[in-house]
Design an enzyme around this catalytic site. Structure first.
Site, PDB file in Angstrom:
ATOM      1  N   TRP A 179       0.697  -1.319   0.032  1.00  0.00           N
ATOM      2  CA  TRP A 179      -0.120  -0.008   0.048  1.00  0.00           C
ATOM      3  C   TRP A 179       0.822   1.312   0.171  1.00  0.00           C
ATOM      4  O   TRP A 179       0.351   2.360  -0.125  1.00  0.00           O
ATOM      5  CB  TRP A 179      -0.900   0.059   1.194  1.00  0.00           C
ATOM      6  CG  TRP A 179      -2.129  -1.107   1.485  1.00  0.00           C
ATOM      7  CD1 TRP A 179      -2.283  -1.950   0.151  1.00  0.00           C
ATOM      8  CD2 TRP A 179      -2.734  -1.346   2.647  1.00  0.00           C
ATOM      9  NE1 TRP A 179      -3.237  -2.768   0.592  1.00  0.00           N
ATOM     10  CE2 TRP A 179      -3.667  -2.484   1.756  1.00  0.00           C
ATOM     11  CE3 TRP A 179      -2.970  -0.971   3.568  1.00  0.00           C
ATOM     12  CZ2 TRP A 179      -4.706  -3.100   2.727  1.00  0.00           C
ATOM     13  CZ3 TRP A 179      -3.677  -1.421   4.596  1.00  0.00           C
ATOM     14  CH2 TRP A 179      -4.573  -2.751   4.013  1.00  0.00           C
ATOM     15  N   LYS A 180       2.309   1.182   0.141  1.00  0.00           N
ATOM     16  CA  LYS A 180       3.139   2.245   0.062  1.00  0.00           C
ATOM     17  C   LYS A 180       2.539   3.110   1.238  1.00  0.00           C
ATOM     18  O   LYS A 180       1.984   2.677   2.188  1.00  0.00           O
ATOM     19  CB  LYS A 180       3.182   2.973  -0.949  1.00  0.00           C
ATOM     20  CG  LYS A 180       3.598   2.137  -2.218  1.00  0.00           C
ATOM     21  CD  LYS A 180       4.070   2.886  -3.298  1.00  0.00           C
ATOM     22  CE  LYS A 180       4.504   1.980  -4.332  1.00  0.00           C
ATOM     23  NZ  LYS A 180       4.911   2.582  -5.660  1.00  0.00           N
ATOM     24  N   HIS A 200      12.887  -1.731  -2.731  1.00  0.00           N
ATOM     25  CA  HIS A 200      12.022  -1.081  -3.804  1.00  0.00           C
ATOM     26  C   HIS A 200      12.632   0.142  -4.290  1.00  0.00           C
ATOM     27  O   HIS A 200      13.446   0.943  -3.600  1.00  0.00           O
ATOM     28  CB  HIS A 200      10.788  -0.702  -3.078  1.00  0.00           C
ATOM     29  CG  HIS A 200       9.774  -0.085  -3.937  1.00  0.00           C
ATOM     30  ND1 HIS A 200       9.620   1.077  -4.527  1.00  0.00           N
ATOM     31  CD2 HIS A 200       8.709  -0.728  -4.659  1.00  0.00           C
ATOM     32  CE1 HIS A 200       8.497   1.438  -5.385  1.00  0.00           C
ATOM     33  NE2 HIS A 200       8.062   0.106  -5.431  1.00  0.00           N
ATOM     34  N   GLU A 223      10.592  -5.448 -11.059  1.00  0.00           N
ATOM     35  CA  GLU A 223       9.591  -4.262 -11.388  1.00  0.00           C
ATOM     36  C   GLU A 223      10.640  -3.078 -12.058  1.00  0.00           C
ATOM     37  O   GLU A 223      11.212  -2.305 -11.328  1.00  0.00           O
ATOM     38  CB  GLU A 223       9.431  -3.521  -9.808  1.00  0.00           C
ATOM     39  CG  GLU A 223       8.628  -4.443  -8.945  1.00  0.00           C
ATOM     40  CD  GLU A 223       7.947  -3.630  -8.098  1.00  0.00           C
ATOM     41  OE1 GLU A 223       6.638  -4.056  -7.622  1.00  0.00           O
ATOM     42  OE2 GLU A 223       8.524  -2.737  -7.531  1.00  0.00           O
ATOM     43  N   GLY A 265       4.286   3.240 -10.883  1.00  0.00           N
ATOM     44  CA  GLY A 265       3.837   4.755 -10.530  1.00  0.00           C
ATOM     45  C   GLY A 265       2.947   5.368 -11.548  1.00  0.00           C
ATOM     46  O   GLY A 265       2.670   4.859 -12.624  1.00  0.00           O
ATOM     47  N   SER A 278       2.499  -1.135 -12.693  1.00  0.00           N
ATOM     48  CA  SER A 278       1.199  -0.865 -13.504  1.00  0.00           C
ATOM     49  C   SER A 278       0.299  -2.059 -13.812  1.00  0.00           C
ATOM     50  O   SER A 278      -0.415  -2.038 -14.723  1.00  0.00           O
ATOM     51  CB  SER A 278       1.391   0.037 -14.961  1.00  0.00           C
ATOM     52  OG  SER A 278       2.269   1.056 -14.464  1.00  0.00           O
ATOM     53  N   GLY A 301       0.495  -2.330  -7.215  1.00  0.00           N
ATOM     54  CA  GLY A 301       0.574  -1.126  -6.475  1.00  0.00           C
ATOM     55  C   GLY A 301      -0.680  -0.240  -6.604  1.00  0.00           C
ATOM     56  O   GLY A 301      -1.687  -0.503  -5.883  1.00  0.00           O
TER      57      GLY A 301
END
Ligand code: PEP
Length: 261
Positions: free
Chosen positions: A9-10, A94, A165, A171, A210, A231
């Site tokens: 979930w960041k 990350h 990733e 993002g 994505s 994400g």
């Protein structure tokens, strides 16, 4: 290999919001027994995940960890603290940690070591910054992996999950890598892992960047893709559940993505 599908979930969701999310998610994915699922909340919501997910088919974990077990490290959280909260998976390396917190391969290697020492599974994120094709991606990612895994004995490598990733694919405003790019890099990583040690063939290599519902089956259908790391799209529990429910490909049917790549 059982597919592994999860989300970080960041820095989203308070503990209260996390409870509502997990209460919505749990029934939507109940009964999925042929895959492993995970959620990585921010630190303050991990105890909520333990509360809401205990006894379910969704594991929980954290997005970072300090390499030391205890000590004078203001603001940091250690592996034993996270193990005590029932964490299964700990994300390390990350690209946002590398970019905004200056994390180096030496530090990431020490974090991987700490996670393994406490009996949890590191999800080690790797990926190239620019899109220059699978060969160039592997030329960046393999040396980084070698460095970040240097403390992992050859026989223990199966305890690690690799998350491929590509930084350019994750993002806001990014688009996912193409299925043929993903397949080529994942197969290259599996070939390297096979050479690295006796259990290299058992390492799961999952894709992040994505991912959303419409491409999830195509990506998971690529040979060498052992799971999905989601994400933004997973900030909606209904969307994450839809991705988590993606049909698991039967290798006998061939890759879903062949015609598209
Ligand atoms: C990520 O940042 O690790 C990620 C996979 O994000 P997104 O799915 O939003 O591209």
């Amino acid at each position: 290999m059982r597919p592994l599908i999860g989300t970080s979930w960041k820095m989203h969701f308070t503990a209260t919001e996390a409870a509502a999310y997990l209460d919505a998610l749990r029934p939507l994915v109940a009964g999925l027994t042929d895959r492993d699922l995970f959620v990585l909340p921010p630190f303050p919501a991990i105890f909520v995940a333990r509360d809401r997910l205990a006894g379910s088919n969704v594991a929980w974990g954290a997005q970072d960890v300090h390499p030391d077990d205890w000590g004078a490290h203001t603001g940091d959280v250690s592996a034993p603290m996270l193990a005590d909260l029932g964490c299964t998976y700990l994300e390390v390396g990350h690209s946002e940690r590398r970019r905004y917190h200056g994390e180096t391969p030496d530090l990431i290697a020490a974090k991987v070591g700490a996670v393994l020492r406490w009996g949890m599974t590191p999800i080690l994120c790797v990926g190239e910054a620019e899109r220059r094709g699978p060969e160039a991606a592997l030329a960046t990612v393999v040396p980084d992996l070698e460095h970040c895994l240097e403390l992992v004995p050859a026989g223990s490598i199966a305890a690690v999950v690799i998350a491929y990733e590509p930084v350019w694919a994750i993002g806001e405003h990014a688009t996912p890598a193409a299925p043929d790019e993903i397949r080529a890099v994942h197969q290259g990583l599996h070939a390297w892992l096979d050479r690295r040690g006796p259990t290299g063939a058992e390492v799961r290599v999952i894709y992040g960047g994505s991912v959303e519902e419409s491409i999830a089956p195509l990506v998971l259908g690529q040979p060498g893709v052992d799971g999905l790391f989601v994400g933004r799209r997973a900030l909606d529990p209904v969307a994450f559940a839809a991705i988590a429910r993606v049909p698991v490909p039967d290798p006998a049917d061939g890759p879903f993505g062949t015609a598209v790549s």
